[in-house]
Motif scaffolding. Structure first.
Motif, PDB file in Angstrom:
ATOM      1  N   ASP A  57       6.285 -15.815  -0.531  1.00 46.86           N
ATOM      2  CA  ASP A  57       6.778 -16.438  -1.761  1.00 46.86           C
ATOM      3  C   ASP A  57       6.468 -15.622  -3.017  1.00 46.86           C
ATOM      4  O   ASP A  57       6.879 -15.997  -4.110  1.00 46.86           O
ATOM      5  N   LEU A  58       5.714 -14.538  -2.856  1.00 48.18           N
ATOM      6  CA  LEU A  58       5.262 -13.756  -4.016  1.00 48.18           C
ATOM      7  C   LEU A  58       6.121 -12.503  -4.136  1.00 48.18           C
ATOM      8  O   LEU A  58       5.937 -11.536  -3.395  1.00 48.18           O
ATOM      9  N   HIS A  59       7.060 -12.527  -5.053  1.00 48.67           N
ATOM     10  CA  HIS A  59       8.041 -11.458  -5.171  1.00 48.67           C
ATOM     11  C   HIS A  59       7.715 -10.528  -6.333  1.00 48.67           C
ATOM     12  O   HIS A  59       7.335 -10.983  -7.415  1.00 48.67           O
ATOM     13  N   VAL A  60       7.904  -9.253  -6.081  1.00 47.05           N
ATOM     14  CA  VAL A  60       7.696  -8.252  -7.124  1.00 47.05           C
ATOM     15  C   VAL A  60       8.580  -8.539  -8.339  1.00 47.05           C
ATOM     16  O   VAL A  60       8.171  -8.320  -9.485  1.00 47.05           O
ATOM     17  N   ALA A  61       9.770  -9.064  -8.097  1.00 42.64           N
ATOM     18  CA  ALA A  61      10.675  -9.354  -9.226  1.00 42.64           C
ATOM     19  C   ALA A  61      10.050 -10.382 -10.167  1.00 42.64           C
ATOM     20  O   ALA A  61      10.241 -10.319 -11.383  1.00 42.64           O
ATOM     21  N   GLU A  62       9.299 -11.321  -9.596  1.00 46.01           N
ATOM     22  CA  GLU A  62       8.664 -12.338 -10.435  1.00 46.01           C
ATOM     23  C   GLU A  62       7.305 -11.876 -10.947  1.00 46.01           C
ATOM     24  O   GLU A  62       6.872 -12.269 -12.034  1.00 46.01           O
ATOM     25  N   TYR A  63       6.624 -11.080 -10.145  1.00 48.90           N
ATOM     26  CA  TYR A  63       5.279 -10.617 -10.502  1.00 48.90           C
ATOM     27  C   TYR A  63       5.226  -9.091 -10.452  1.00 48.90           C
ATOM     28  O   TYR A  63       4.605  -8.523  -9.555  1.00 48.90           O
ATOM     29  N   PRO A  64       5.884  -8.409 -11.377  1.00 52.03           N
ATOM     30  CA  PRO A  64       5.842  -6.943 -11.330  1.00 52.03           C
ATOM     31  C   PRO A  64       4.395  -6.458 -11.429  1.00 52.03           C
ATOM     32  O   PRO A  64       3.594  -7.038 -12.167  1.00 52.03           O
ATOM     33  N   GLY A  65       4.076  -5.432 -10.664  1.00 51.48           N
ATOM     34  CA  GLY A  65       2.703  -4.915 -10.667  1.00 51.48           C
ATOM     35  C   GLY A  65       1.748  -5.738  -9.834  1.00 51.48           C
ATOM     36  O   GLY A  65       0.536  -5.524  -9.898  1.00 51.48           O
ATOM     37  N   MET A  66       2.265  -6.642  -9.017  1.00 51.70           N
ATOM     38  CA  MET A  66       1.378  -7.545  -8.264  1.00 51.70           C
ATOM     39  C   MET A  66       0.614  -6.849  -7.138  1.00 51.70           C
ATOM     40  O   MET A  66      -0.256  -7.473  -6.528  1.00 51.70           O
ATOM     41  N   HIS A  67       0.923  -5.564  -6.868  1.00 54.09           N
ATOM     42  CA  HIS A  67       0.130  -4.828  -5.881  1.00 54.09           C
ATOM     43  C   HIS A  67      -0.897  -3.906  -6.544  1.00 54.09           C
ATOM     44  O   HIS A  67      -1.524  -3.099  -5.873  1.00 54.09           O
ATOM     45  N   ARG A  68      -1.019  -4.017  -7.866  1.00 54.48           N
ATOM     46  CA  ARG A  68      -2.013  -3.223  -8.590  1.00 54.48           C
ATOM     47  C   ARG A  68      -3.351  -3.977  -8.648  1.00 54.48           C
ATOM     48  O   ARG A  68      -3.422  -5.163  -8.373  1.00 54.48           O
ATOM     49  N   TYR A  69      -4.401  -3.258  -9.034  1.00 54.82           N
ATOM     50  CA  TYR A  69      -5.706  -3.889  -9.207  1.00 54.82           C
ATOM     51  C   TYR A  69      -5.620  -5.113 -10.116  1.00 54.82           C
ATOM     52  O   TYR A  69      -4.924  -5.090 -11.143  1.00 54.82           O
ATOM     53  N   ALA A  70      -6.371  -6.141  -9.790  1.00 54.00           N
ATOM     54  CA  ALA A  70      -6.658  -7.232 -10.728  1.00 54.00           C
ATOM     55  C   ALA A  70      -7.962  -6.878 -11.450  1.00 54.00           C
ATOM     56  O   ALA A  70      -8.752  -6.067 -10.964  1.00 54.00           O
ATOM     57  N   PRO A  71      -8.216  -7.496 -12.611  1.00 53.56           N
ATOM     58  CA  PRO A  71      -9.522  -7.288 -13.250  1.00 53.56           C
ATOM     59  C   PRO A  71     -10.650  -7.723 -12.304  1.00 53.56           C
ATOM     60  O   PRO A  71     -10.462  -8.637 -11.497  1.00 53.56           O
ATOM     61  N   VAL A  72     -11.804  -7.089 -12.422  1.00 57.28           N
ATOM     62  CA  VAL A  72     -12.928  -7.391 -11.538  1.00 57.28           C
ATOM     63  C   VAL A  72     -13.297  -8.873 -11.601  1.00 57.28           C
ATOM     64  O   VAL A  72     -13.558  -9.508 -10.575  1.00 57.28           O
ATOM     65  N   ALA A  73     -13.292  -9.476 -12.782  1.00 60.16           N
ATOM     66  CA  ALA A  73     -13.680 -10.886 -12.911  1.00 60.16           C
ATOM     67  C   ALA A  73     -12.635 -11.817 -12.320  1.00 60.16           C
ATOM     68  O   ALA A  73     -12.958 -12.933 -11.911  1.00 60.16           O
ATOM     69  N   GLY A  74     -11.387 -11.363 -12.268  1.00 61.41           N
ATOM     70  CA  GLY A  74     -10.295 -12.201 -11.775  1.00 61.41           C
ATOM     71  C   GLY A  74      -9.139 -12.199 -12.752  1.00 61.41           C
ATOM     72  O   GLY A  74      -9.278 -11.760 -13.894  1.00 61.41           O
ATOM     73  N   LEU A  75      -7.982 -12.688 -12.311  1.00 63.67           N
ATOM     74  CA  LEU A  75      -6.821 -12.804 -13.193  1.00 63.67           C
ATOM     75  C   LEU A  75      -7.128 -13.827 -14.285  1.00 63.67           C
ATOM     76  O   LEU A  75      -7.543 -14.949 -13.969  1.00 63.67           O
ATOM     77  N   PRO A  76      -6.912 -13.498 -15.542  1.00 68.80           N
ATOM     78  CA  PRO A  76      -7.245 -14.445 -16.623  1.00 68.80           C
ATOM     79  C   PRO A  76      -6.586 -15.812 -16.444  1.00 68.80           C
ATOM     80  O   PRO A  76      -7.230 -16.844 -16.690  1.00 68.80           O
ATOM     81  N   THR A  77      -5.340 -15.839 -15.993  1.00 70.10           N
ATOM     82  CA  THR A  77      -4.668 -17.133 -15.833  1.00 70.10           C
ATOM     83  C   THR A  77      -5.324 -17.968 -14.735  1.00 70.10           C
ATOM     84  O   THR A  77      -5.453 -19.187 -14.858  1.00 70.10           O
ATOM     85  N   MET A 102      -1.048   0.418  -3.322  1.00 69.77           N
ATOM     86  CA  MET A 102      -1.435  -0.914  -2.843  1.00 69.77           C
ATOM     87  C   MET A 102      -2.852  -1.285  -3.266  1.00 69.77           C
ATOM     88  O   MET A 102      -3.555  -1.985  -2.529  1.00 69.77           O
ATOM     89  N   ALA A 103      -3.290  -0.842  -4.444  1.00 73.33           N
ATOM     90  CA  ALA A 103      -4.690  -1.063  -4.832  1.00 73.33           C
ATOM     91  C   ALA A 103      -5.045  -2.544  -4.876  1.00 73.33           C
ATOM     92  O   ALA A 103      -6.155  -2.933  -4.518  1.00 73.33           O
ATOM     93  N   GLY A 104      -4.095  -3.360  -5.318  1.00 71.49           N
ATOM     94  CA  GLY A 104      -4.365  -4.793  -5.415  1.00 71.49           C
ATOM     95  C   GLY A 104      -4.466  -5.486  -4.073  1.00 71.49           C
ATOM     96  O   GLY A 104      -4.931  -6.620  -3.989  1.00 71.49           O
ATOM     97  N   ASN A 105      -4.026  -4.808  -2.998  1.00 75.07           N
ATOM     98  CA  ASN A 105      -4.127  -5.409  -1.663  1.00 75.07           C
ATOM     99  C   ASN A 105      -5.547  -5.365  -1.125  1.00 75.07           C
ATOM    100  O   ASN A 105      -5.899  -6.144  -0.252  1.00 75.07           O
TER     101      ASN A 105
END
Lengths: 384, 384
Positions: free
Chosen positions: A53-73, B241-244
């Motif tokens: 359900d997690l599409h790049v079109a909706e979440y561009p960059g979703m395979h990149r690092y998240a912040p160490v603390a976590g996604l702010p949202t 794939m860093a976020g993986n």
């Protein structure tokens, strides 16, 4: 002196898998298998919250690092939820999103315990807490309590007091309890919190089964001693997302800073897609999924307990059975092998503390009909 | 004595984020931002290997725990690939799939280093290795080498020898090098391996940029000393794939056993979906994606280097610049603030070793046109 080819003390102090002999027996079994040794669920996570359900079109960059603390949202969503559920106002800087609750507790222990420190661990306990303490070269001190050893809050505190030493730095409690299925009464949790405060100890509160209670109520530890409590929670257990590796730690902001460093230097960040899935489950179908899962889990727990002649669990997804009367000269290993010969895997008591004649069974780790057949095998072996 | 509210030594010894002051400046900037401080890519992973491609219908149970060591099918695919690429026959029990290369190196260091042990770290180095060593209460010993300090393999070994002590247990090297963009010549890698063997040391080989070489060849460390080398590799860097959070550690089976315990007690298992994505990328479009990415990265690195008046990188995704002549009385912090005032983030030299007047820039962490504008800002600030 250089120590090659020796390994480090923390590595050698930590126990590894306990399944080697049983695995060989299982490999010789050609029929159906019943993997009731793992704490997991057969249910898929809610629709809309799966990887598909997690599409790049909706979440561009979703395979990149998240912040160490976590996604702010996600941090904001969890802070709001924790504040509402526990009654303890919780800010984003009191949170760390982690590689499951394992990542949360490992980061917490790194922040507060070092070589030679003792961590009092109310037993029976989640098996990995022992090794997490060993990994810091600290000393796990089991305090048998939840398998019938103590009858009330007073006896619980007496058991803790008897094992307190000048090296004690923290007390760990796990409610709803893995492996016993007990839900600790409010008086017990309050007593542990008050005692920890009086003795100057940190509290490690493992509450990953908070959503799976069939009798009684979950008592959040952190509101009772927010200045010293590090609480671990999990999307794995709540929503059938164990493979996503997403949980969180809550604690004082000044400790979370250090837990965050521990996280950055062990798993770096929690998977980005797992965090998006967590956001979606909190915003959408999570509560309904939990209600459905809870009803199913409760029925499964009751059925398994009735067949095995033990009390129904009040919470969690486990039964913890004393099988002393069914052991022969091969001991518990022999019983586990007899089970494996018939395709059934269950977890040995010593993984959970000083319980040489117990076994743990998870009644949700396979589809209900598979669990039912696995339970029948165990009942037959136990002559029940 | 109980140490509440103090924290543990390993936590206090580890540095945290270095961006607090710069973050405040950036927050005041309302225009475009240029996040060139992080090592990441703007490219999405190959089609077919994204989360949206992983369906429960095809992979039932894909949100459940994976085995701690990794999915058996992925382990086999990696073993075959490593054997073919490095020339070193590699079995499944010499592998551990980890939460990125960070998870691999954290588990490796846990297996081989403890309190007071010294780890020789060829500098400049990947910033987290210093904290990973601190987390074990071990001592990172930087050995400046790759920013012009040594001219040949002989000088490299002399630099190592000068910092060897009875407490030395391992040497860490990182090629292709983050942050310098250098690719270590065969003679250098061979010399380090032979020297480590002669001194009874473990080798930590960080080779996550093995696929991104624009001049020269990647030299695998492990075949030169397989009995003592723990090598870290990454799907993050190879395939965007860093976020993986999926990488792997290779080493002697008897050490991997201990690294596996460290993994189980910090992040438990590598995300199941990330491992399926890794399988798919190895079996399918991975090589073509890397060829395309490599050509783009090379062009970007050459353009950025030309604009900034420094040599083009031979590998990796970074430029490392000495900006000593552009620092005022506020030092490096002042330069980073001047950059942040214009929306540009770059990484400070001291994160990579004793480099108080250097900065690192990643030329792939944002879309090419964004990187280009960020580089223009830096060039303007540096008067180039």
């Amino acid at each position: 002196m250089p120590r090659f080819p020796e390994i480090a003390d923390a590595a050698s102090a930590t126990r590894g898998a306990v399944y080697s002999t049983v695995a060989a027996r299982l490999a010789a079994h050609s029929g159906e298998r019943y993997p009731l040794h793992i704490g997991d669920t057969w249910m898929e996570p809610p629709a809309g919250c799966r990887m598909e359900d997690l599409h790049v079109a909706e979440y561009p960059g979703m395979h990149r690092y998240a912040p160490v603390a976590g996604l702010p949202t996600l941090l904001e969503a969890i802070a709001a939820r924790v504040s509402a559920r526990s009654g303890q106002a919780t800010a984003v800087d009191e949170l760390l999103i982690t590689s499951g609750a394992t990542g949360a507790l490992a980061a917490a222990v790194t922040a507060i315990a070092g070589p030679g420190d003792e961590v009092l661990i109310l037993a029976p306990y989640w098996p990995l807490i022992e090794g997490i303490v060993h990994q810091r070269l600290a000393i796990p001190v089991p305090v048998p309590a939840f398998a019938g050893e103590v009858a009330d809050a007073e006896a619980l505190i007496a058991a803790l007091e008897a094992r307190l030493s000048p090296r004690s730095v923290a007390v760990y409690l796990n409610t709803p309890n893995n492996p016993t299925g007990r839900v600790l009464p409010r008086a017990w949790v309050e007593a542990v919190a008050a005692w920890a405060r009086s003795r100057g100890l940190w509290i490690l509160a493992d509450e990953v089964y908070e959503d799976y209670i069939y009798a009684g109520e979950h008592v959040y530890t952190r509101p009772l001693a927010p200045e010293r409590t590090l609480a671990a929670h999990s999307f794995s257990k709540a929503y059938g997302m164990a493979g996503n590796r997403c949980g969180y730690l809550i604690g004082p902001a000044e400790v979370i800073v250090h837990a965050r460093k521990a996280a950055a230097h062990t798993f770096y960040s929690t998977p980005t897609a797992a965090q998006i899935a967590a956001e979606r489950v909190l915003a959408g179908p999570g509560d309904a999924w939990v209600r459905d899962a809870r009803a199913r889990y409760q029925a499964l727990g009751e059925a398994a307990a009735a067949r095995l002649g033990v009390p129904a669990p009040a919470g969690s997804t486990f039964l913890f059975l004393d099988v002393a009367e069914h052991l022969d000269e091969r001991g518990l290993g022999g019983l586990l092998e007899r089970c494996a010969d018939r395709g059934l895997l269950i977890a040995p008591g010593p993984s959970f503390g000083p319980y040489p004649t117990h076994v743990r069974l998870c009644f949700t780790s396979a589809p209900p009909e598979v669990v039912e057949r696995g339970v029948e095998i165990l009942a037959a072996i136990l002559g029940r």
